[in-house]
Design a protein around this motif. Structure first.
Motif, PDB file in Angstrom:
ATOM      1  N   GLU A 122      26.892  -6.792  -8.843  1.00 11.35           N
ATOM      2  CA  GLU A 122      26.643  -6.030 -10.068  1.00 11.35           C
ATOM      3  C   GLU A 122      27.051  -4.566  -9.930  1.00 11.35           C
ATOM      4  O   GLU A 122      26.764  -3.762 -10.818  1.00 11.35           O
ATOM      5  CB  GLU A 122      25.149  -6.104 -10.423  1.00 11.35           C
ATOM      6  N   MET A 123      27.714  -4.226  -8.846  1.00 11.90           N
ATOM      7  CA  MET A 123      28.048  -2.818  -8.585  1.00 11.90           C
ATOM      8  C   MET A 123      28.814  -2.193  -9.748  1.00 11.90           C
ATOM      9  O   MET A 123      28.531  -1.069 -10.171  1.00 11.90           O
ATOM     10  CB  MET A 123      28.856  -2.706  -7.294  1.00 11.90           C
ATOM     11  N   LYS A 124      29.790  -2.901 -10.264  1.00 11.97           N
ATOM     12  CA  LYS A 124      30.621  -2.362 -11.340  1.00 11.97           C
ATOM     13  C   LYS A 124      29.766  -2.039 -12.570  1.00 11.97           C
ATOM     14  O   LYS A 124      29.938  -0.993 -13.197  1.00 11.97           O
ATOM     15  CB  LYS A 124      31.733  -3.345 -11.695  1.00 11.97           C
ATOM     16  N   LYS A 125      28.820  -2.902 -12.898  1.00  8.15           N
ATOM     17  CA  LYS A 125      27.949  -2.673 -14.054  1.00  8.15           C
ATOM     18  C   LYS A 125      27.043  -1.466 -13.830  1.00  8.15           C
ATOM     19  O   LYS A 125      26.759  -0.706 -14.763  1.00  8.15           O
ATOM     20  CB  LYS A 125      27.105  -3.920 -14.332  1.00  8.15           C
ATOM     21  N   LYS A 126      26.581  -1.300 -12.597  1.00 12.02           N
ATOM     22  CA  LYS A 126      25.702  -0.162 -12.300  1.00 12.02           C
ATOM     23  C   LYS A 126      26.445   1.160 -12.440  1.00 12.02           C
ATOM     24  O   LYS A 126      25.881   2.156 -12.891  1.00 12.02           O
ATOM     25  CB  LYS A 126      25.124  -0.306 -10.887  1.00 12.02           C
ATOM     26  N   ILE A 127      27.715   1.174 -12.050  1.00 12.77           N
ATOM     27  CA  ILE A 127      28.528   2.386 -12.220  1.00 12.77           C
ATOM     28  C   ILE A 127      28.840   2.595 -13.701  1.00 12.77           C
ATOM     29  O   ILE A 127      28.782   3.721 -14.217  1.00 12.77           O
ATOM     30  CB  ILE A 127      29.814   2.288 -11.385  1.00 12.77           C
TER      31      ILE A 127
END
Length: 269
Positions: free
Chosen positions: A187-192
């Motif tokens: 989910e890293m991309k969504k968190k950024i």
């Protein structure tokens, strides 16, 4: 480098963590600048395996106390400082009980990456920028070492794009072969993207492995240093496609002259 201000942001640094390529160059590079008349600031995370008593870390109350929003959660920012005695170099530590209290750097006792390493990297990037803003210190160069620091170029050029303190700052990223095995949280991309950064600009982080994370770092840097003798072909090819100044690998013995010349002629031109 006389009078130039250089901000060093690193995942690891000796003497606070064991010596490896990243931690050693994160120490040697600011030492070189310091000895050549430059002004420096160094930032790193305050991992729980750093001995605060031995290294005489202490909290700076005037810089602490802010909350940073990470994926819609308020996370308190604590700033600590220490000095490397023989060099008279001060180091700032980004701390948070949730992210950095555990007695390890990046992996658990079984060698598995911590599940929140992506959030720790976001927190570190934001924490550095917010602290430098409080210091009201405008760097000529921002030099990034190590993957935990590698979101800084992205955040500076997007989330903090309108911050006047960094308007003229040039970003240099050192690329090492030492990264991490596997991937960070899916989910890293969504968190950024929660921070208003477009998903298109971080498309490679759909697979958040080491090479893709470093691709994002160099995409938003002004210049690149190949800090390891061996760097993956995937990363090399990506760097070559960017048409940005690149310093090829040099040994530690050659680094002072090479880095100083690169800063002066390629980065600050």
């Amino acid at each position: 480098m006389n009078g130039k201000k250089i901000l060093f942001v690193s995942s690891e640094l000796v003497p606070y963590l064991p010596e490896n390529q990243v931690s050693l160059m994160s120490y040697e590079t600011p030492r070189m600048v310091n000895s050549n008349g430059g002004q420096i600031r160094i930032f790193m995370p305050r991992y729980g395996n750093i001995n605060e008593r031995r290294h005489q870390l202490h909290e700076v109350i005037r810089l602490s106390g802010m909350n940073l929003v990470i994926n819609d959660m308020d996370m308190p920012l604590i700033i600590k400082v220490a000095s490397i005695p023989k060099e008279r170099i001060q180091v700032y530590f980004i701390d948070n009980e949730e992210y950095f209290k555990r007695k390890a750097t990046f992996t658990d006792a079984n060698g598995n990456l911590f599940s929140d390493n992506d959030e720790r990297a976001i927190f570190f990037a934001k924490g550095v920028v917010e602290t430098v803003k409080k210091l009201n210190w405008s760097p000529d160069i921002i030099h990034v070492h190590g993957w935990m620091a590698s979101l800084l170029p992205l955040y500076l050029r997007n989330y903090y794009a309108d911050e006047p303190l960094f308007a003229d700052s040039k970003i240099v990223t050192s690329v090492y072969d030492k990264g991490y095995e596997g991937e960070l949280d899916g989910e890293m991309k969504k968190k950024i993207a929660f921070d208003g950064i477009s998903e298109e600009s971080i498309a490679s982080l759909s697979t958040p492995d080491y090479n893709n994370l470093l691709k994002v770092a160099v995409d938003y840097s002004d210049a690149i240093i190949l800090a390891s003798e061996e760097v993956s072909d995937e990363l090399k090819n990506h760097i070559e496609s960017l048409s940005k100044p690149v310093l090829p690998y040099v040994s530690l013995q050659e680094a002072e002259e090479a880095y100083t010349n690169f800063y002066n002629t390629e980065v600050l031109k």
